[in-house]
Design a protein around this motif. Structure first.
Motif, short mmCIF file in Angstrom:
data_model
loop_
_atom_site.label_atom_id
_atom_site.label_comp_id
_atom_site.label_asym_id
_atom_site.label_seq_id
_atom_site.Cartn_x
_atom_site.Cartn_y
_atom_site.Cartn_z
N GLN A 79 0.82 -1.20 0.00
CA GLN A 79 0.00 0.00 0.00
C GLN A 79 0.86 1.26 0.00
O GLN A 79 0.34 2.37 -0.07
CB GLN A 79 -0.92 0.00 1.22
N HIS A 80 2.14 1.08 0.10
CA HIS A 80 3.02 2.24 0.03
C HIS A 80 3.08 2.70 -1.42
O HIS A 80 3.38 1.90 -2.31
CB HIS A 80 4.41 1.87 0.54
N LYS B 122 -4.67 4.40 -7.98
CA LYS B 122 -5.03 4.73 -6.61
C LYS B 122 -3.77 5.05 -5.80
O LYS B 122 -3.73 6.02 -5.04
CB LYS B 122 -5.76 3.55 -5.97
N ARG C 68 -2.72 8.64 -4.22
CA ARG C 68 -2.56 8.72 -2.78
C ARG C 68 -1.23 9.37 -2.38
O ARG C 68 -1.09 9.90 -1.29
CB ARG C 68 -2.60 7.29 -2.24
N GLN D 66 0.80 11.98 1.30
CA GLN D 66 1.81 11.44 2.18
C GLN D 66 2.88 12.49 2.46
O GLN D 66 3.36 13.13 1.55
CB GLN D 66 2.46 10.21 1.54
N LYS E 143 -1.61 6.50 10.93
CA LYS E 143 -0.66 6.28 9.84
C LYS E 143 0.00 4.93 10.00
O LYS E 143 0.97 4.77 10.76
CB LYS E 143 0.39 7.39 9.86
N MET F 189 1.29 -6.48 4.80
CA MET F 189 1.03 -5.22 4.12
C MET F 189 2.17 -4.26 4.40
O MET F 189 2.69 -4.21 5.50
CB MET F 189 -0.30 -4.64 4.62
N ASP F 190 2.50 -3.52 3.37
CA ASP F 190 3.56 -2.53 3.48
C ASP F 190 2.95 -1.19 3.12
O ASP F 190 2.40 -1.03 2.04
CB ASP F 190 4.69 -2.91 2.51
N GLY F 191 2.99 -0.26 4.05
CA GLY F 191 2.44 1.05 3.75
C GLY F 191 1.06 1.23 4.36
O GLY F 191 0.51 0.33 4.96
N ALA F 192 0.54 2.43 4.15
CA ALA F 192 -0.73 2.77 4.78
C ALA F 192 -1.88 2.60 3.80
O ALA F 192 -1.86 3.19 2.73
CB ALA F 192 -0.68 4.21 5.27
N PRO F 193 -2.86 1.81 4.17
CA PRO F 193 -4.01 1.64 3.28
C PRO F 193 -4.98 2.80 3.47
O PRO F 193 -4.87 3.56 4.42
CB PRO F 193 -4.64 0.35 3.77
N VAL F 194 -5.91 2.92 2.56
CA VAL F 194 -6.97 3.90 2.74
C VAL F 194 -8.27 3.14 2.94
O VAL F 194 -8.33 1.93 2.76
CB VAL F 194 -7.10 4.84 1.52
N GLU G 170 -9.80 -0.39 1.35
CA GLU G 170 -8.81 -1.34 0.84
C GLU G 170 -9.04 -2.72 1.46
O GLU G 170 -9.49 -2.84 2.61
CB GLU G 170 -7.40 -0.89 1.21
N ILE H 61 -6.88 -6.28 1.95
CA ILE H 61 -5.53 -6.83 1.80
C ILE H 61 -5.61 -8.35 1.92
O ILE H 61 -6.20 -8.87 2.88
CB ILE H 61 -4.61 -6.28 2.91
#
Lengths: 790, 302
Positions: free
Chosen positions: A138-139, A188, A192, A196, B203, B236-241, B244, B246
């Motif tokens: 999601q990064h 997306k 996004r 950030q 975050k 998961m890597d990073g921030a989802p919105v 989402e 996963i």
């Protein structure tokens, strides 16, 4: 601090590359020794370098590319591994044991690529699995690159039509589904990115985002390359899905880029057939999106498509491309009330170009566009925005360029209404463009209505449009403009005298308001144009239409009289005088004595009242004399009056030499070769004698003033006149008179007080030589000359 | 010197051989010293039969008070000073008291042995099965030989195996739903699931799933719990919105898991949990633990 940041980034990149290379080294060793377990271990470690968050996209890309190269080797290894008997299914599971998600997914994509190639499972299943699993990242930056990797390794393995991966279970639908999904997810992530990090770095982030846009756009490119996407599928699936994503992402950068991308990558005919859908998306975009550019490009593409082949034109008609575009633009403008006027005009300009290309026969379309433009402009002040006015010029030039014919443009009723919104400067530019177009194409404008319309268009050149001061107007530019107007007036022509007269009246109506600076430029061409008409009428023996004919030379002359008179008021008396004389001559040719007389009267009045400069007087008097000499229409009385006046003027010139020359020129007024009634030898002699007297006086004045006699040139000139009339057979010119004049000159030349004038000497010498020559020629002339002693 | 060594050497060597030793499956077992060795594998209620061979050294005579073989099932609690509790103890007398002059072979057989518990090697507790051969002597002490073997018990696939689905969250901060496809997994199973994000206001840096083993031991009146994380798997890597979802796909095979043991002889239990952990950018951990059952399918012995 920023410099530090950059330096740090370099350091991190270097560290990343070092780590990557080290693990790649161990990985190679494992590959060489066919050690699968180690290969997986070290490749995962190598890929762990991509987990960094410290690099900007630009630097990250560098790292990614290195990893990408290594992964190619790994993929080769996996391929060999399966050939050696290792089950691809097992391999597919094995790589998923990696604990960190990013290396795991890179490995999964790599094995997935081999998996599809092995055809042990339907391509669509593998693709679907890969694209789903990639959700784990999601990064934004890492996700974009991972998915970009997926797109890269899969693009030659899509179950496209004709592809080796197409099968019963795998159809192009699956390929499309896969690419669309990857596209959606990538977009997306991309969108996004902007949220950030701290707000103060927004600008930097936007820049970085722009750098990454091609990663997203690549998916659309892949889509466009899928052979199996036919129009139906594009219409039903691809376009709606892509647009849905574009609209829903609500991001300015993405919407602008992606709309442009769609327009650029897919074929024109698809666009044409899906105009509804495509255009429907535009009003839904964010208000800040630069829609005008995108739409303009679309129309540009379609225009080019239309231009590419005549075969495609029916398609345009069939889908009513124009009205759809027109509606869409209307909606976009409505949806974006803040759109600068520049944008609006750009849009209409593109639409106009489009319709000109696609529907050259539909002038009403073009007019409709202009009308819409007017509507949008109305209620606004004249445009200040330089770019916008420039764009309007482009808009208005388009029909001219297309039709090469102002006549067509003149049919556009909204054309002048658009021009009204230009500032006077630009209006002039536009008017110049129009005139140049006419001249370039030698367009014939042959009806008064069109002339009326045309002058309405170019009124920026014809008169001052507003009260603003134009001190800064360059003199040369102004002349250039007015000269072009003059040329334009010359070009207006109709073979029908009736119509031509109307044209003249129309032009006259327009130019008379031009003011003192313009009239001297515009009146003469009009006058000459009118005179041309006069001569044309004069050429027609009898009026074929009988009494109904209303255009008569007389009538024209009336108009001319008034027209030229305006010049005398501004004042430009010299010019007016010249034109009066021209008119008089034309009237002469038409046998209209009173008219001619009137013109002469006008000229004389001007001479008497307005022309005070002595030099101008000299020029004028010679013109008068010359013209009068050629007049044959006058009766004795009128002629006498006029010649008498002319002679009088001549004698009243300021400088003696000028007087002298004017007077001897007047001699011709009494002796016209082809007019038998004008052969008054006596008055010729009188003139010449008078000239001699004046020459003498001039000589004496010169003596008195400077102590030396003036040149004998005047005498020689008079001698030449004598000789002329002598040859013509004027009985008053006698050998004796000539003889005495020669002597006079000789004496003068040898007197002490005379100044040396080689030119005069030469003139005299060559006159004598001429006489000698005539003598020797013999015949009647020779005999005449015989008695003269040289 | 030789004499001395000779003197302390057992007077005989004892070897234990299972009758199906050649064909029986062997699995690795970890010994106290960290080495692994392969040990034969049995199931509950199997016949355990074989031969025991006693060979006196250099023609020595072994005088004994009888030879026996025992099958012991033991639980060893490390916290209880290494005490053994035998939950199974079977004996077969192989020989009456007497002398052994030469190599002698005794067949033995325990039929339909009740071995309800699996061999287990935990943090605080060990459950093992062993064959113990004793040559009883009055002098010089008895000669004893052990042979470890393993027991794995298989379960059929559970008839009811519902998925785990749960919504959790912190008000106005984080709201997720996770779903794992089953609540019971076999050792080589794969956990499929997904995490759905309804609301994300924090975050998030990454999300992991962990497999945790909780070993509870009862020593007298005290209850001791030891938890280890056997697997840490990044999901998961990073921030989802918001919105989402996963995917989860976790293969269990790479991890050293055992079946869930609910209550072994009232001494200990082993339970497994899936722990979903969200880590935010400040390093704070948000987690939710769900128990799962792990069972062993036939033919799933590594």
């Amino acid at each position: 601090m920023i410099a530090d940041g950059v330096e740090d980034e370099e350091k991190w990149l270097a560290a990343g590359i070092a780590g990557l290379q080290q693990n790649a080294f161990y990985m190679h060793r494992a590959l060489d020794s066919n050690n699968l377990r180690d290969a997986l271990k070290y490749s995962a470690q190598m890929l762990s370098e991509l987990r960094t968050s410290r690099l900007s996209p630009h630097k990250y890309y560098e790292l990614y590319m290195r990893a990408f190269d290594e992964l190619r080797k790994l993929e080769m290894f996996f391929k060999e591994e399966t050939r050696r008997g290792c089950s691809i299914v097992d391999l597919y599971e094995l790589v998923q044991h990696a604990g960190n998600i990013l290396p795991r997914l890179y490995l999964l994509c790599t094995v997935g690529s081999v998996y599809i190639k092995s055809k042990e499972a339907p391509a669509k299943d593998v693709l679907k699995d890969l694209v789903e699993m990639c959700r784990g990242i999601q990064h934004p930056v890492r996700g974009l690159f991972l998915r970009s990797y997926l797109a890269q390794v899969s693009r030659d393995k899509l179950p496209d039509i004709g592809s080796e991966y197409e099968g019963d279970a795998d159809t192009v639908v699956d390929a499309v589904e896969f690419v669309l999904q990857n596209f959606t997810e990538m977009n997306k992530l991309w969108v996004r990115m902007q949220h950030q990090g701290p707000a103060r770095e927004k600008e930097k982030r936007e820049k970085e985002r722009s750098e990454l846009r091609d990663l997203v756009g690549k998916n659309l490119h892949v889509l466009s390359q899928i052979e199996g996407i036919d129009l139906d599928m594009y219409k039903e699936t691809v376009l709606p899905r892509v647009l849905e994503q574009v609209v829903n992402c609500k991001d300015e950068i993405a919407q602008y880029y992606l709309m442009d991308c769609i327009i650029q990558v897919f074929p024109d005919e698809y666009h044409l057939q899906t105009l509804d859908v495509l255009l429907g998306a535009f009003p839904q975009l964010q208000p800040t999106v630069d829609i005008k550019t995108v739409l303009s490009r679309l129309m540009e593409r379609l225009s080019n498509y239309a231009a590419s082949s005549a075969d495609v034109l029916p398609e345009f008609l069939q889908v009513e491309a124009f009205s759809k575009l027109n509606n869409a633009i209307g909606k976009v403008i409505e949806a974006q009330p803040d759109m600068p006027i520049l944008g609006v005009i750009t849009l209409y300009s593109s639409l106009l170009t489009f319709t000109l290309h696609v529907h050259p026969d539909r002038l009403d379309y073009a007019d409709q566009v202009l009308g819409a433009c007017v509507k949008k402009l109305s209620g606004k002040e004249k445009l200040e925005d330089k770019k916008a006015t420039k764009q309007i010029v482009a808009l208005l030039s388009a029909p001219l360029d297309k039709y090469n014919d102002i006549v067509t443009a003149l049919k556009l009723s909204n054309y002048p209404r658009v021009m009204e919104y230009l500032d006077s400067e630009t209006n002039k530019v536009m008017a110049t463009v129009i005139i140049q177009s006419i001249m370039k194409n030698k367009t014939r404008i042959s009806t008064a209505d069109r002339v009326e319309a045309l002058f309405e268009l170019i009124k920026g050149l014809i008169k001052d449009l507003d009260d603003a001061f134009h001190d800064e107007v360059d003199e040369d530019d102004f002349k250039e403009e007015q000269n072009s107007v003059a040329r334009l007036i010359q070009l207006l022509h109709s073979d029908d005298p009736e119509e031509m007269f109307k044209i003249i009246c129309t032009v006259r109506k327009h130019i008379l308001g031009g003011g003192p600076k313009r009239l001297p430029f515009t009146v003469p061409p009009l006058v000459f144009s009118s005179l041309k008409l006069v001569r044309q009428l004069q050429g027609q023996e009898e009026n074929p239409f009988g009494e109904e004919e209303s255009t008569t030379p007389k009538k024209i002359f009336q108009v001319l009289n008034q027209t030229v008179e305006t010049l005398s008021n501004i004042p430009a008396p010299e010019l007016a005088l010249q034109l009066f004389l021209q008119c008089a001559e034309a009237a002469n040719d038409c046998d209209l004595e009173p008219v001619a007389y009137e013109f002469f009267t006008q000229a004389y009045i001007l001479y008497e009242e307005e022309i005070s400069d002595s030099r101008a007087q000299v020029t004028a008097i010679h013109l008068i004399i010359g013209t009068l000499q050629r007049m044959h229409v006058f009766g004795v009385e009128n002629r006498d009056t006029l010649t008498h006046k002319a002679t009088g003027y001549s004698a009243k010139l300021l400088k003696k030499p000028d007087q002298c020359r004017a007077v001897y020129a007047c001699s011709h007024l009494f002796w016209v070769d082809d007019q038998d009634n004008v052969k008054d030898g006596e008055r010729v002699l009188l003139c010449l004698k008078r000239a001699l007297r004046i020459a003498n006086a001039a000589q004496q004045m010169s003596n008195a003033a400077r102590g030396s006699a003036g040149s004998v040139t005047l005498f020689v000139e008079i001698l030449n006149k004598y000789l002329y009339f002598f040859e013509k057979g004027n009985p008053q010119i006698t050998v004796a008179a000539i003889q005495s004049l020669i002597e006079l000159i000789t004496t003068e030349m040898h007197s002490d007080s005379s100044t040396l004038d080689p030119a005069a000497d030469a003139f005299f010498a060559s006159t004598l030589r001429y006489m000698e020559f005539q003598k020797q020629k013999g015949g009647a002339i020779g005999e005449k000359y015989e008695p003269i002693k040289v | 010197m030789n004499f001395l060594i000779e003197a302390f050497k057992p007077a005989c060597s004892i070897s234990i051989k299972f009758s199906d030793g050649k064909t029986r499956k062997r699995v690795p077992i970890k010994r106290e010293n960290g080495q692994t060795l392969l040990a034969p594998l049995f199931r509950n209620q199997e016949n355990i039969a074989g031969k025991i061979t006693i060979e006196p050294h250099q023609g020595k005579r072994i005088e004994h008070n009888g030879v026996k073989v025992e099958l012991l099932g033991q639980i060893e609690m490390y916290l209880d000073r290494g005490n053994f509790y035998d939950f199974t103890s079977l004996v077969r007398e192989l020989d009456v008291p007497g002398d052994i002059y030469e190599r002698t072979t005794y067949p033995f057989e325990f039929s339909m042995v009740e071995m309800p518990y699996e061999t287990y090697n935990g943090v605080n507790v060990r459950l093992r099965y062993v064959l113990k051969v004793t040559v009883s002597r009055n002098y010089g002490g008895s000669i004893i030989e052990y042979l470890n073997f393993l027991v794995h018990n298989y379960s059929p696939p559970p008839s009811i195996n519902t998925s785990i689905k749960m919504e959790v969250g912190i008000e106005d901060c984080l709201h997720i739903e996770f779903e794992y496809n089953k609540s019971k997994y076999h050792l080589k199973d794969v956990i499929i699931g997904k995490i759905f994000f309804f609301l994300v206001k924090i975050k998030i840096k990454n999300m992991d799933i962990e497999i945790r083993r909780r070993e509870s031991t009862v020593t007298g009146a005290t209850n001791h719990v030891e938890t280890e994380t056997l697997a840490k798997f990044e999901l998961m890597d990073g921030a989802p919105v918001r919105g989402e979802s996963i995917p989860v796909r976790l293969f269990l095979s790479p991890y050293e898991l055992t079946p869930t043991h609910r209550n072994i002889n009232n001494k200990f239990s082993v339970k497994y949990y899936l722990n979903l952990v969200l880590v935010d950018e400040e390093g704070l951990r948000y987690f939710k633990q769900q128990q799962i059952t792990i069972y062993r399918l036939p033919l799933q012995d590594t």
